[in-house]
Design a protein around this motif. Structure first.
Motif, PDB file in Angstrom:
ATOM      1  N   SER A  65       0.586  -0.700  -5.387  1.00 24.09           N
ATOM      2  CA  SER A  65       1.903  -1.079  -5.936  1.00 24.09           C
ATOM      3  C   SER A  65       2.987  -0.437  -5.105  1.00 24.09           C
ATOM      4  CB  SER A  65       2.030  -0.635  -7.400  1.00 24.09           C
ATOM      5  OG  SER A  65       2.128   0.782  -7.478  1.00 24.09           O
ATOM      6  N   THR A  66       4.200  -0.860  -5.371  1.00 25.79           N
ATOM      7  CA  THR A  66       5.343  -0.316  -4.636  1.00 25.79           C
ATOM      8  C   THR A  66       5.668   1.110  -5.040  1.00 25.79           C
ATOM      9  OG1 THR A  66       6.849  -1.277  -6.263  1.00 25.79           O
ATOM     10  CG2 THR A  66       6.316  -2.601  -4.324  1.00 25.79           C
ATOM     11  N   GLU A  67       4.988   1.627  -6.092  1.00 20.10           N
ATOM     12  CA  GLU A  67       5.247   3.011  -6.495  1.00 20.10           C
ATOM     13  C   GLU A  67       4.695   3.990  -5.483  1.00 20.10           C
ATOM     14  OE1 GLU A  67       3.466   3.332 -10.291  1.00 20.10           O
ATOM     15  OE2 GLU A  67       5.120   2.317 -11.332  1.00 20.10           O
ATOM     16  N   TRP A  68       3.827   3.481  -4.637  1.00 14.30           N
ATOM     17  CA  TRP A  68       3.198   4.344  -3.643  1.00 14.30           C
ATOM     18  C   TRP A  68       3.999   4.293  -2.345  1.00 14.30           C
ATOM     19  CZ3 TRP A  68      -1.372   7.076  -4.641  1.00 14.30           C
ATOM     20  CH2 TRP A  68      -2.014   6.763  -5.840  1.00 14.30           C
ATOM     21  N   THR A  69       4.131   5.422  -1.712  1.00 12.96           N
ATOM     22  CA  THR A  69       4.748   5.490  -0.384  1.00 12.96           C
ATOM     23  C   THR A  69       3.664   5.824   0.634  1.00 12.96           C
ATOM     24  OG1 THR A  69       5.295   7.836  -0.654  1.00 12.96           O
ATOM     25  CG2 THR A  69       6.975   6.211  -1.315  1.00 12.96           C
ATOM     26  N   SER A  98      -0.458  -2.374   9.302  1.00 14.54           N
ATOM     27  CA  SER A  98      -0.047  -2.394   7.895  1.00 14.54           C
ATOM     28  C   SER A  98      -1.067  -1.599   7.105  1.00 14.54           C
ATOM     29  CB  SER A  98       0.039  -3.823   7.367  1.00 14.54           C
ATOM     30  OG  SER A  98      -1.253  -4.414   7.338  1.00 14.54           O
ATOM     31  N   LEU A 149       6.502   1.698   5.206  1.00 13.81           N
ATOM     32  CA  LEU A 149       5.526   0.694   4.809  1.00 13.81           C
ATOM     33  C   LEU A 149       4.705   0.171   5.976  1.00 13.81           C
ATOM     34  CD1 LEU A 149       7.637  -1.321   2.206  1.00 13.81           C
ATOM     35  CD2 LEU A 149       5.848   0.364   1.761  1.00 13.81           C
ATOM     36  N   SER A 150       5.209   0.234   7.211  1.00 14.36           N
ATOM     37  CA  SER A 150       4.484  -0.299   8.375  1.00 14.36           C
ATOM     38  C   SER A 150       4.721   0.613   9.564  1.00 14.36           C
ATOM     39  CB  SER A 150       4.934  -1.724   8.695  1.00 14.36           C
ATOM     40  OG  SER A 150       6.293  -1.739   9.067  1.00 14.36           O
TER      41      SER A 150
END
Length: 557
Positions: A118-122, A113, A136-137
């Motif tokens: 934040s979720t704005e980042w990929t 992981s 994400l993983s």
């Protein structure tokens, strides 16, 4: 009214990241020919005189407060509000290995992981700086050799085109499935009941294992730890031991087997090295205790009872030999030795020998066989010297009190001569220290074989036909003889007539010419191999019938 000067920017972010751009606009609510000046942290920015101020690529130096000032002519100058700009590096993602181990084996699972603000980042994933995927993983369901390497991740703020630096690296090593090693401690080839042993199962360089244990092919009821102990060993613990390591779904091969042999301590061999188990005072006792190994020491015990265990330790005797140079009566008893294994608390069974100590030396008994008195020349007599206790005696013989070095042994046999007549006795000896007293004396009387006495019992040895004659043969002063009668004895036995009569008398009731001749006798002792010489001769004369008739007529006239 005083003009109102306001400063605005095109990006309303809390912070900017290096290489992003920002633009400020200075607005005045009164239209005029204004001149613009820009300030950063109170310092005038030279070369900037437009209504708009643009920073094409911000840096950390761009941090601070910005403001604009306007004027017409030289005075007055009107200032705007201030806008703060914060420039920071993009956040560095944190790479985390979600599965337990960075040292992994083929077919195991890897899962990573990567932490972002934040979720704005990929996220984008890399191995050895080569892009693997976005997401994400990262999960690898069955590791192979190709999955070995250095893993990192990067984050991208896609709405602004900002990239983070690489995350912390995680190094993954991939190995073939291991085979555990099994050892035992102590590693003695033989263990004994009551001792303890430790088994250790090891997978080199790695951790996180649980272990399964096997005894003689069956799963053993051991804890799943890498080391297991067996205390108070018994024979049931003998056999072959193996172990297997596991973590997650991975199972190693079984280790090579380790053998455990549990055996009773060897029973020492107790030997009596001195000649006799039943001894006399001042004789020597010597024992040895042996288990065929130099790894053992020994303790010695002596007890008074032959069977009961009342033994007491013989102090200062720990070697394999026990010597008593001069036995005393108190040394009688049950001698026991035990073996002790050096540096281990192992004691063998005991072995014992019972020793009897005589309080006095016996006197031998002398017997003679056959018990005839007298003995005659040529007969054989046996003398037997007997000691009532113990064994291994040697013997000394005496005649009339004088040692006879030519006679040895417990029993002597003599084919008697006249010179053998006398009193015989013996002594017994063993070793250098034990000599008995002299035995009883046995008298041996030796005589010449007597010659029988032959004589007539009737009046005449010249007889007429039909008259009777009786001869007697006797051994004066002796009895037990039988007699053999001979007529006309000759040097050649085949020319001698042997009479069948074996009595003391030879009777001829009706003499005839055939009875005329020389007579003799010899004696033989009943139940003994003793035969005499022939007696002296007696001549019997029987007259003829004509001579007898003439004689008769002369008498009538």
């Amino acid at each position: 009214n005083i003009p109102n000067v306001s400063l605005i920017r095109n990006l309303d972010y809390d912070k900017l990241y290096p290489e992003e751009s920002i633009e400020f606009t200075c607005n005045v609510n009164v239209i005029s020919e204004w001149k613009y000046e820009w300030y950063h942290n109170g310092t005038k920015i030279e070369g900037s005189s437009n209504k708009n101020y643009n920073i094409a690529s911000v840096t950390h130096a761009s941090n601070g407060e910005y403001e604009c000032k306007v004027k017409r002519g030289e005075r007055p100058v009107y200032s705007s509000n201030r806008i703060s700009v914060q420039v920071a590096d993009p956040p560095t993602p944190t790479l985390k290995l979600e599965t337990p181990w960075s040292d992994v084996f083929k077919t195991e699972v890897l899962k990573f992981s990567c932490g972002v603000p934040s979720t704005e980042w990929t996220l984008t994933w890399y191995r050895d700086q080569h892009k693997l995927k976005e997401g994400l993983s990262l999960e690898i369901t069955s590791v192979s050799d190709d999955d070995r390497g250095i893993y990192t991740c990067k984050a991208q703020l896609t709405s602004r085109g900002v990239w983070s630096g690489p995350s912390n690296p995680v190094v993954i090593d991939v190995y073939d499935k291991p085979k555990p090693g099994l050892t035992k401690s102590p590693s003695f080839p033989m263990m004994y009941p009551g001792e303890s042993i430790n088994f250790t199962c090891t997978v080199d360089m790695f951790s996180g294992w649980e272990y399964e244990w096997y005894h003689n092919g069956s799963k053993a009821l051991f804890p799943s730890s890498s080391t297991n102990s067996i205390g108070n060993l018994s024979h049931d613990n003998s056999g072959e031991y193996r172990c297997m390591a596991k973590r997650g779904a991975l199972r190693t091969d079984q280790s090579d087997s380790v053998s455990l042999q549990v055996s009773n301590p060897p029973k020492p061999i107790l030997k009596l090295l001195s000649p006799w188990q039943n001894v006399f005072e001042n004789e020597t006792l010597k024992f040895s205790c042996d288990v065929s190994s130099s790894e053992w020491t020994f303790t010695w015990y002596r007890g008074q009872a032959k069977l009961q265990n009342d033994s007491r330790l013989i102090q200062n005797e720990k070697g394999s030999m026990l010597n008593i140079s001069a036995v005393r009566s108190s040394d009688q008893g049950r001698y026991t030795c035990k073996a002790h294994l050096k540096q281990r608390v192992v004691i063998s069974e005991s072995s014992y020998i019972f020793v009897l100590v005589y309080d006095k030396i016996p006197t031998p008994t002398l017997n003679i066989n056959p018990l005839f008195n007298p003995m005659y020349i040529g007969e054989t007599v046996k003398l037997n010297c007997t000691v009532s206790v113990s064994s291994d005696w040697s013997y000394e013989w005496y005649k009339d009190g004088t040692p006879d070095p030519h006679k040895t042994g417990k029993e002597i046999s003599i084919k008697v001569k006249l010179s053998d007549k006398g009193g015989y006795s013996c002594k017994a000896k063993r070793g250098e220290k034990t000599l008995t007293g002299r035995s009883n004396t046995v008298q041996l009387d030796v005589q010449e074989i007597p010659v029988p006495l032959l004589k007539p019992k009737t009046q005449w040895l010249d007889v007429f036909p039909s008259e009777g004659v009786e001869l007697s043969c006797s051994m004066p002063g002796s009895s037990g003889w039988t007699f053999t009668w001979y007529k006309n004895p000759a040097d050649d036995a085949k020319d001698t007539t042997t009479m069948s009569n074996e009595g003391e008398s030879l009777s001829i009731t009706n003499a005839k010419a055939m009875h005329r001749g020389k007579y003799t006798c010899s004696g033989k002792l009943k139940e003994r191999f003793v035969s005499s010489k022939n007696s002296s001769e007696v001549t019997l004369y029987v007259y003829g019938e004509m001579f007898a008739l003439v004689s008769t007529c002369n008498v009538i006239i």
